[in-house]
Design a protein around this motif. Structure first.
Motif, PDB file in Angstrom:
ATOM      1  N   GLY A 413     -13.615  24.892 -31.357  1.00  9.65           N
ATOM      2  CA  GLY A 413     -14.738  24.355 -32.131  1.00  9.65           C
ATOM      3  C   GLY A 413     -15.604  23.377 -31.375  1.00  9.65           C
ATOM      4  N   ASP A 414     -15.623  23.483 -30.044  1.00  3.38           N
ATOM      5  CA  ASP A 414     -16.455  22.590 -29.223  1.00  3.38           C
ATOM      6  C   ASP A 414     -17.841  23.217 -29.100  1.00  3.38           C
ATOM      7  OD1 ASP A 414     -17.623  20.916 -27.409  1.00  3.38           O
ATOM      8  OD2 ASP A 414     -16.242  21.337 -25.760  1.00  3.38           O
ATOM      9  N   VAL A 415     -18.705  22.900 -30.060  1.00  2.95           N
ATOM     10  CA  VAL A 415     -20.009  23.564 -30.110  1.00  2.95           C
ATOM     11  C   VAL A 415     -20.907  23.134 -28.955  1.00  2.95           C
ATOM     12  CG1 VAL A 415     -20.062  24.103 -32.565  1.00  2.95           C
ATOM     13  CG2 VAL A 415     -20.698  21.823 -31.807  1.00  2.95           C
ATOM     14  N   GLY A 416     -20.788  21.875 -28.538  1.00  2.00           N
ATOM     15  CA  GLY A 416     -21.568  21.427 -27.384  1.00  2.00           C
ATOM     16  C   GLY A 416     -21.158  22.170 -26.125  1.00  2.00           C
ATOM     17  N   GLY A 417     -19.849  22.335 -25.938  1.00  2.00           N
ATOM     18  CA  GLY A 417     -19.346  23.093 -24.799  1.00  2.00           C
ATOM     19  C   GLY A 417     -19.772  24.546 -24.851  1.00  2.00           C
ATOM     20  N   LYS A 418     -19.790  25.122 -26.048  1.00  2.38           N
ATOM     21  CA  LYS A 418     -20.233  26.511 -26.207  1.00  2.38           C
ATOM     22  C   LYS A 418     -21.691  26.661 -25.808  1.00  2.38           C
ATOM     23  CE  LYS A 418     -20.792  30.220 -29.628  1.00  2.38           C
ATOM     24  NZ  LYS A 418     -20.593  30.632 -31.035  1.00  2.38           N
ATOM     25  N   ALA A 419     -22.528  25.730 -26.250  1.00  2.00           N
ATOM     26  CA  ALA A 419     -23.958  25.794 -25.914  1.00  2.00           C
ATOM     27  C   ALA A 419     -24.161  25.709 -24.402  1.00  2.00           C
ATOM     28  CB  ALA A 419     -24.709  24.666 -26.616  1.00  2.00           C
ATOM     29  N   ALA A 420     -23.431  24.805 -23.742  1.00  5.72           N
ATOM     30  CA  ALA A 420     -23.557  24.659 -22.292  1.00  5.72           C
ATOM     31  C   ALA A 420     -23.101  25.920 -21.569  1.00  5.72           C
ATOM     32  CB  ALA A 420     -22.747  23.457 -21.822  1.00  5.72           C
ATOM     33  N   THR A 421     -21.998  26.520 -22.034  1.00  4.45           N
ATOM     34  CA  THR A 421     -21.481  27.732 -21.401  1.00  4.45           C
ATOM     35  C   THR A 421     -22.440  28.906 -21.580  1.00  4.45           C
ATOM     36  OG1 THR A 421     -19.221  26.973 -21.795  1.00  4.45           O
ATOM     37  CG2 THR A 421     -19.510  29.291 -21.264  1.00  4.45           C
ATOM     38  N   LEU A 422     -23.002  29.048 -22.770  1.00  3.79           N
ATOM     39  CA  LEU A 422     -23.983  30.121 -23.004  1.00  3.79           C
ATOM     40  C   LEU A 422     -25.182  29.963 -22.060  1.00  3.79           C
ATOM     41  CD1 LEU A 422     -23.919  30.222 -26.912  1.00  3.79           C
ATOM     42  CD2 LEU A 422     -23.271  32.115 -25.396  1.00  3.79           C
ATOM     43  N   SER A 423     -25.628  28.730 -21.867  1.00  2.00           N
ATOM     44  CA  SER A 423     -26.764  28.483 -20.976  1.00  2.00           C
ATOM     45  C   SER A 423     -26.416  28.842 -19.532  1.00  2.00           C
ATOM     46  CB  SER A 423     -27.180  27.011 -21.070  1.00  2.00           C
ATOM     47  OG  SER A 423     -28.321  26.761 -20.281  1.00  2.00           O
ATOM     48  N   LEU A 441     -29.040  34.858 -24.721  1.00  2.00           N
ATOM     49  CA  LEU A 441     -27.993  33.834 -24.626  1.00  2.00           C
ATOM     50  C   LEU A 441     -28.588  32.430 -24.650  1.00  2.00           C
ATOM     51  CD1 LEU A 441     -25.734  35.507 -21.905  1.00  2.00           C
ATOM     52  CD2 LEU A 441     -25.188  35.236 -24.329  1.00  2.00           C
ATOM     53  N   TRP A 442     -29.702  32.258 -23.955  1.00  2.00           N
ATOM     54  CA  TRP A 442     -30.358  30.948 -23.981  1.00  2.00           C
ATOM     55  C   TRP A 442     -30.820  30.585 -25.395  1.00  2.00           C
ATOM     56  CZ3 TRP A 442     -32.798  32.422 -18.750  1.00  2.00           C
ATOM     57  CH2 TRP A 442     -32.170  31.712 -17.715  1.00  2.00           C
ATOM     58  N   GLN A 443     -31.285  31.568 -26.126  1.00  2.00           N
ATOM     59  CA  GLN A 443     -31.726  31.308 -27.505  1.00  2.00           C
ATOM     60  C   GLN A 443     -30.549  30.858 -28.363  1.00  2.00           C
ATOM     61  OE1 GLN A 443     -34.623  30.987 -28.550  1.00  2.00           O
ATOM     62  NE2 GLN A 443     -35.992  32.163 -27.239  1.00  2.00           N
ATOM     63  N   GLN A 444     -29.382  31.477 -28.153  1.00  2.00           N
ATOM     64  CA  GLN A 444     -28.183  31.045 -28.894  1.00  2.00           C
ATOM     65  C   GLN A 444     -27.840  29.592 -28.535  1.00  2.00           C
ATOM     66  OE1 GLN A 444     -24.639  33.643 -28.972  1.00  2.00           O
ATOM     67  NE2 GLN A 444     -25.924  35.249 -28.089  1.00  2.00           N
ATOM     68  N   SER A 445     -27.928  29.303 -27.239  1.00  2.00           N
ATOM     69  CA  SER A 445     -27.627  27.947 -26.781  1.00  2.00           C
ATOM     70  C   SER A 445     -28.595  26.937 -27.390  1.00  2.00           C
ATOM     71  CB  SER A 445     -27.705  27.890 -25.253  1.00  2.00           C
ATOM     72  OG  SER A 445     -27.490  26.579 -24.774  1.00  2.00           O
ATOM     73  N   LEU A 446     -29.878  27.288 -27.401  1.00  2.00           N
ATOM     74  CA  LEU A 446     -30.889  26.401 -27.989  1.00  2.00           C
ATOM     75  C   LEU A 446     -30.632  26.154 -29.468  1.00  2.00           C
ATOM     76  CD1 LEU A 446     -34.364  27.492 -26.533  1.00  2.00           C
ATOM     77  CD2 LEU A 446     -33.215  25.296 -26.240  1.00  2.00           C
ATOM     78  N   ILE A 452     -26.986  20.648 -33.632  1.00  2.00           N
ATOM     79  CA  ILE A 452     -26.116  19.477 -33.515  1.00  2.00           C
ATOM     80  C   ILE A 452     -26.849  18.257 -32.971  1.00  2.00           C
ATOM     81  CG2 ILE A 452     -24.102  20.955 -33.166  1.00  2.00           C
ATOM     82  CD1 ILE A 452     -24.163  20.237 -30.207  1.00  2.00           C
ATOM     83  N   GLY A 453     -28.154  18.416 -32.714  1.00  2.00           N
ATOM     84  CA  GLY A 453     -28.947  17.282 -32.246  1.00  2.00           C
ATOM     85  C   GLY A 453     -28.700  16.897 -30.809  1.00  2.00           C
ATOM     86  N   ASP A 454     -28.268  17.863 -29.979  1.00  2.00           N
ATOM     87  CA  ASP A 454     -28.008  17.587 -28.562  1.00  2.00           C
ATOM     88  C   ASP A 454     -29.307  17.779 -27.784  1.00  2.00           C
ATOM     89  OD1 ASP A 454     -27.147  17.317 -25.991  1.00  2.00           O
ATOM     90  OD2 ASP A 454     -25.719  18.975 -26.030  1.00  2.00           O
ATOM     91  N   VAL A 455     -30.093  16.710 -27.701  1.00  2.00           N
ATOM     92  CA  VAL A 455     -31.423  16.795 -27.083  1.00  2.00           C
ATOM     93  C   VAL A 455     -31.310  17.065 -25.580  1.00  2.00           C
ATOM     94  CG1 VAL A 455     -33.624  15.605 -26.789  1.00  2.00           C
ATOM     95  CG2 VAL A 455     -32.245  15.176 -28.825  1.00  2.00           C
ATOM     96  N   GLY A 456     -30.334  16.433 -24.927  1.00  2.00           N
ATOM     97  CA  GLY A 456     -30.156  16.645 -23.492  1.00  2.00           C
ATOM     98  C   GLY A 456     -29.791  18.080 -23.169  1.00  2.00           C
ATOM     99  N   GLY A 457     -28.870  18.657 -23.953  1.00  2.00           N
ATOM    100  CA  GLY A 457     -28.491  20.049 -23.752  1.00  2.00           C
ATOM    101  C   GLY A 457     -29.658  20.992 -23.970  1.00  2.00           C
ATOM    102  N   LYS A 458     -30.447  20.697 -24.980  1.00  2.00           N
ATOM    103  CA  LYS A 458     -31.642  21.501 -25.261  1.00  2.00           C
ATOM    104  C   LYS A 458     -32.605  21.449 -24.076  1.00  2.00           C
ATOM    105  CE  LYS A 458     -35.672  21.531 -28.358  1.00  2.00           C
ATOM    106  NZ  LYS A 458     -36.305  20.882 -29.536  1.00  2.00           N
ATOM    107  N   ALA A 459     -32.827  20.284 -23.528  1.00  2.00           N
ATOM    108  CA  ALA A 459     -33.759  20.135 -22.407  1.00  2.00           C
ATOM    109  C   ALA A 459     -33.290  20.928 -21.189  1.00  2.00           C
ATOM    110  CB  ALA A 459     -33.905  18.659 -22.047  1.00  2.00           C
ATOM    111  N   THR A 460     -31.980  20.890 -20.910  1.00  2.00           N
ATOM    112  CA  THR A 460     -31.435  21.630 -19.768  1.00  2.00           C
ATOM    113  C   THR A 460     -31.668  23.122 -19.929  1.00  2.00           C
ATOM    114  OG1 THR A 460     -29.741  19.940 -19.413  1.00  2.00           O
ATOM    115  CG2 THR A 460     -29.332  22.115 -18.462  1.00  2.00           C
ATOM    116  N   THR A 461     -31.417  23.626 -21.128  1.00  2.00           N
ATOM    117  CA  THR A 461     -31.611  25.060 -21.380  1.00  2.00           C
ATOM    118  C   THR A 461     -33.075  25.448 -21.253  1.00  2.00           C
ATOM    119  OG1 THR A 461     -29.681  25.109 -22.846  1.00  2.00           O
ATOM    120  CG2 THR A 461     -31.285  26.893 -23.094  1.00  2.00           C
ATOM    121  N   LEU A 462     -33.967  24.633 -21.789  1.00  2.00           N
ATOM    122  CA  LEU A 462     -35.404  24.923 -21.686  1.00  2.00           C
ATOM    123  C   LEU A 462     -35.856  24.959 -20.231  1.00  2.00           C
ATOM    124  CD1 LEU A 462     -36.662  22.647 -24.600  1.00  2.00           C
ATOM    125  CD2 LEU A 462     -36.909  25.136 -24.516  1.00  2.00           C
TER     126      LEU A 462
END
Length: 638
Positions: A413-423, A441-446, A452-462
């Motif tokens: 259930g580590d959603v932040g980790g999942k988003a980073a891995t998808l990216s 995959l990037w869209q899923q990560s975004l 979850i409000g992870d602005v830094g993760g969103k910026a990296t994916t973008l």
């Protein structure tokens, strides 16, 4: 005054009688002497043969009474009256307490052992030990401790359930333990991406601590809340909470809590680009850890400092700090800290091109995390390895590692980790040319990062998406994605990363590129961006303005200034210094300066030997170039 002589005589007689009985029992092999040269007092243990001999002679009630007496006596001597904590004695107390049904004895000693193991990253042992205790006694303290282990082991649902059960069983009088449980539970909930609920739990913990006057608990809640709020990008509020936490710790003299808070603040401040201030905070934390003998805290701080120093280009110093951290971790047996250090070292060593050594370090890291059951850490390491292996061209192995990482993140259930891995997976798949799948995959990560409000993760994916869009020739989409990334980074004040995105914008946007490059350099004058990034951006703007322009001279001289001020230990320092001198000399040559003597005179005339002149001049020129085109709030930059 001394006791009467008859009493002394009586006590001496009793001791002599006990000694004679012990000598007789030892001679009959019913008691074994455990006394060693290092022992402060004589120690004895009952031979295991005795139990089988007495079993048919004693009733179950007599056995139970004997066990209870033994448990209480050993608890009194080894636990209540002893100033030294010895793990083997504690384990024996727990064993006897469980046999005798002495709940308070077993739980008190067991809780202390379990917390010590969890603090030392012995998560599997903690889990198994707490399970054994819970089979006999369901205690809120043991439930809270097993939940800590379960979070790391990936049993996230069990962790939340046990935290909830601990809260329900926590006595009304033990407000302090309830506040700690709420704090820890918030960490698991935040990992699952439910930031509002996590903050609610932390607010409840804070309210309890304030109500009962637990100042240390209040400071811990403020610090933990700041860490969660950072994830949402509200850096100003997070820093304010950390400042409150620091003030509280200082008021009550809790130097251990102060050191940890300083370390947390330093990480975020380093992300903002204020490296000098971050290092100063880490130095304070180190000084405290050394003064109070907190070697584990010292190892963690050295590890965090080293990563930032490596990003600044001083690899040799970073490796030295990591070696110190490793030596401490190995000496105290903190395998969790050792694994984290190995992972960070491997990332930097891979960037230096020594892939074989990096993979070896990651394999050691993985072996430790596998042994202690740190599944979340294992997922992160697999992701780091995969990126490097993909860069070496082994896409198949990289994808396999990322799929393992993704499976772990989904399972725990580590959603932040999942988003980073998808990216990361999208980036590798894009290398293969399957752009449509990568974008999916990037869209899923975004979507996860936004939820979850992870602005830094969103910026990296973008930013990653923008890079691929540029490589495929879609300049309009590249520009749009980079602008979105810049906006997100500006929101969380991640100025170091913002410098890179502004550079990307400067290169990609033919019509407005100078405006973005000017903003990037303006930032480097105020934050301590990595030297390589700074020099490359200065060179980009230098090449874009007319030959011989005064701005070129200012840029070249500023590049040399940065080399001298920030380049100590950098592997490319001489290269960057040579480039800076060539930039200045080229401007001088365009203005007819040909000899060294004339060049030295020209430098003085242009006041390029005076940073109090050329730095403000450069700032003015940059601000004129940007005009109203700023992508961030300048007033928030130190």
């Amino acid at each position: 005054t001394s006791p009467p002589a008859p009493l002394l005589s009586k006590e001496r007689g009793a001791r002599d009688e006990q000694r004679l009985w012990l000598e007789k029992l030892v001679s009959l092999s019913l008691v074994e002497s455990a006394t060693t040269h290092a022992s402060q007092t004589a120690e004895y243990r009952v031979t295991t043969i005795l139990e089988s001999l007495l079993e048919p002679l004693l009733s179950e009630e007599e056995w139970q009474t004997t066990r209870q007496q033994a448990a209480r006596k050993i608890y009194q001597v080894w636990w209540e009256e002893s100033e030294e904590y010895r793990e083997e004695q504690g384990l024996e107390i727990v064993r006897l307490g469980l046999l005798a049904g002495e709940e308070e004895i077993a739980v008190n000693a067991g809780h202390r052992i379990a917390v010590h193991w969890a603090d030392s990253s012995r998560f599997l042992e903690t889990f198994q030990f707490c399970e054994q205790l819970l089979q006999k006694f369901v205690d809120y303290r043991i439930l809270g401790t097993i939940a800590r282990a379960e979070q790391v082991l990936g049993r996230v649902e069990d962790a939340v359930a046990h935290y909830q059960q601990a809260l329900e069983l926590c006595p009304e009088a033990d407000f302090k333990e309830k506040a700690v449980t709420l704090n820890n539970m918030a960490g698991v909930i935040a990992q699952q991406g439910d930031i509002p609920r996590a903050i609610t739990l932390l607010e409840q913990s804070l309210e309890i601590s304030e109500r009962i006057g637990d100042i240390s608990g209040k400071a811990a809640s403020l610090s933990n809340m700041a860490q969660v709020i950072v994830q949402q990008g509200d850096i100003a509020r997070a820093i304010a909470l950390w400042q409150q936490s620091l003030e509280t710790y200082e008021r009550i003299g809790d130097v251990d809590g102060k050191a940890a808070t300083l370390g947390n603040m330093a990480r975020v401040i380093a992300q903002q680009g204020d490296i000098s201030r971050a290092i100063a905070l880490w130095q304070q934390s180190l000084e405290i850890s050394e003064r109070i003998g907190d070697v584990r805290g010292k190892a963690i701080t050295l590890n965090n400092m080293a990563l930032v120093i490596a990003q600044q280009g001083d690899i040799a110093r970073a490796i030295t700090l990591w070696q110190q951290s490793l030596e401490i971790s190995e000496r105290i047996g903190d395998v969790g800290c050792k694994a984290t250090t190995l992972n960070n070292m491997a990332r930097v060593i891979a960037q230096q091109g020594d892939i074989a050594r990096a993979i070896t370090l990651w394999q050691q890291d993985l072996e430790i995390k596998q042994r202690i059951g740190d599944v979340r850490g294992k997922a992160a390491t697999l992701g780091n390895m995969a990126r490097v292996i993909a860069q070496q061209g082994d896409i198949e192995t990289a994808i396999a590692l990322l799929e393992q990482s993704l499976e772990i993140s989904e399972r725990i259930g580590d959603v932040g980790g999942k988003a980073a891995t998808l990216s990361n997976m999208a980036q590798v798949i894009a290398q293969q040319g399957d752009i449509s799948r990568a974008i999916a995959l990037w869209q899923q990560s975004l979507e996860i990062s936004e939820r979850i409000g992870d602005v830094g993760g969103k910026a990296t994916t973008l930013a990653n998406m923008a890079s691929v869009a540029g490589e495929t020739g879609d300049k309009a989409r590249e520009l749009d994605l980079n602008l979105q990334a810049a906006s997100a980074l500006a929101q969380i004040r991640a100025y170091g990363n913002l410098v890179r995105v502004l550079n990307n914008l400067g290169v990609a946007d033919e019509s407005n590129g100078l405006v973005y490059l000017a903003q990037a350099i303006w930032l480097t004058l105020r934050i301590q961006a990595p030297l390589a990034d700074t020099i490359h951006i200065i060179r980009a703007l230098y090449d874009a303005v007319p030959q011989g322009d005064e701005l070129q001279a200012l840029l070249g001289r500023t590049a040399l200034f940065f080399c001298n001020c920030r380049g100590e230990g950098h592997l490319q320092l001489e290269e960057f210094q040579d480039l800076s001198v060539r930039m200045i000399s080229s401007v001088a040559g365009a203005q007819g300066v040909e000899t060294q003597e004339a060049f030295d005179t020209w430098l003085i005339q242009q006041r390029l030997n005076d940073p109090e002149y050329f730095l403000p001049q450069l700032t003015q020129r940059l601000e004129e170039m940007v005009g109203d085109g700023w992508l961030f709030d300048r007033s928030q930059v130190s």
